[in-house]
Design a protein around this motif. Structure first.
Motif, short mmCIF file in Angstrom:
data_model
loop_
_atom_site.label_atom_id
_atom_site.label_comp_id
_atom_site.label_asym_id
_atom_site.label_seq_id
_atom_site.Cartn_x
_atom_site.Cartn_y
_atom_site.Cartn_z
N HIS A 5 43.45 48.87 44.94
CA HIS A 5 43.57 47.48 44.50
C HIS A 5 42.53 46.61 45.19
O HIS A 5 41.87 45.78 44.55
N TYR A 6 42.37 46.78 46.49
CA TYR A 6 41.38 46.02 47.26
C TYR A 6 39.96 46.30 46.77
O TYR A 6 39.17 45.38 46.57
N LEU A 7 39.64 47.58 46.56
CA LEU A 7 38.30 47.93 46.09
C LEU A 7 38.03 47.38 44.70
O LEU A 7 36.92 46.93 44.41
N ASP A 8 39.04 47.42 43.83
CA ASP A 8 38.88 46.84 42.49
C ASP A 8 38.62 45.34 42.57
O ASP A 8 37.77 44.81 41.85
N LEU A 9 39.33 44.66 43.46
CA LEU A 9 39.13 43.22 43.65
C LEU A 9 37.72 42.94 44.16
O LEU A 9 37.02 42.06 43.65
N CYS A 10 37.28 43.70 45.14
CA CYS A 10 35.92 43.53 45.69
C CYS A 10 34.87 43.73 44.61
O CYS A 10 33.89 42.98 44.52
N LYS A 11 35.06 44.74 43.78
CA LYS A 11 34.09 45.02 42.71
C LYS A 11 34.03 43.87 41.72
O LYS A 11 32.95 43.45 41.31
N ARG A 12 35.20 43.32 41.34
CA ARG A 12 35.22 42.19 40.41
C ARG A 12 34.51 40.97 41.00
O ARG A 12 33.75 40.28 40.32
N ILE A 13 34.74 40.70 42.27
CA ILE A 13 34.09 39.57 42.94
C ILE A 13 32.58 39.79 42.99
O ILE A 13 31.80 38.88 42.68
N TYR A 14 32.17 40.99 43.37
CA TYR A 14 30.74 41.33 43.44
C TYR A 14 30.07 41.14 42.08
O TYR A 14 29.02 40.49 41.98
N TRP A 37 25.06 35.20 44.62
CA TRP A 37 25.04 36.16 45.72
C TRP A 37 24.65 35.43 46.99
O TRP A 37 23.63 34.74 47.03
N SER A 49 21.95 47.77 48.02
CA SER A 49 22.14 48.42 49.31
C SER A 49 20.90 49.19 49.74
O SER A 49 20.63 49.30 50.93
#
Length: 48
Positions: free
Chosen positions: A9-18, A27, A35
């Motif tokens: 869930h956290y990784l999905d949220l980070c991806k959406r924000i990114y 950015w 990267s």
């Protein structure tokens, strides 16, 4: 929710924000979001 679900869930949220930040051009770092463009501190000759 177990730990694996929480992490996903956290990784999905980070991806959406990114992705939103890239799409909006907001950015926060001026150099690059890629990267492969980042320099490790150990590799930076200007960093004592």
């Amino acid at each position: 929710m177990n730990n694996d679900d929480q992490i996903q869930h956290y990784l999905d949220l980070c991806k959406r924000i990114y992705l939103r930040m890239l799409a909006e051009g907001s950015w926060p770092w001026a150099d690059s979001p890629n990267s492969e463009d980042l320099i490790e501190s150990d590799d930076n000759p200007d960093d004592p």
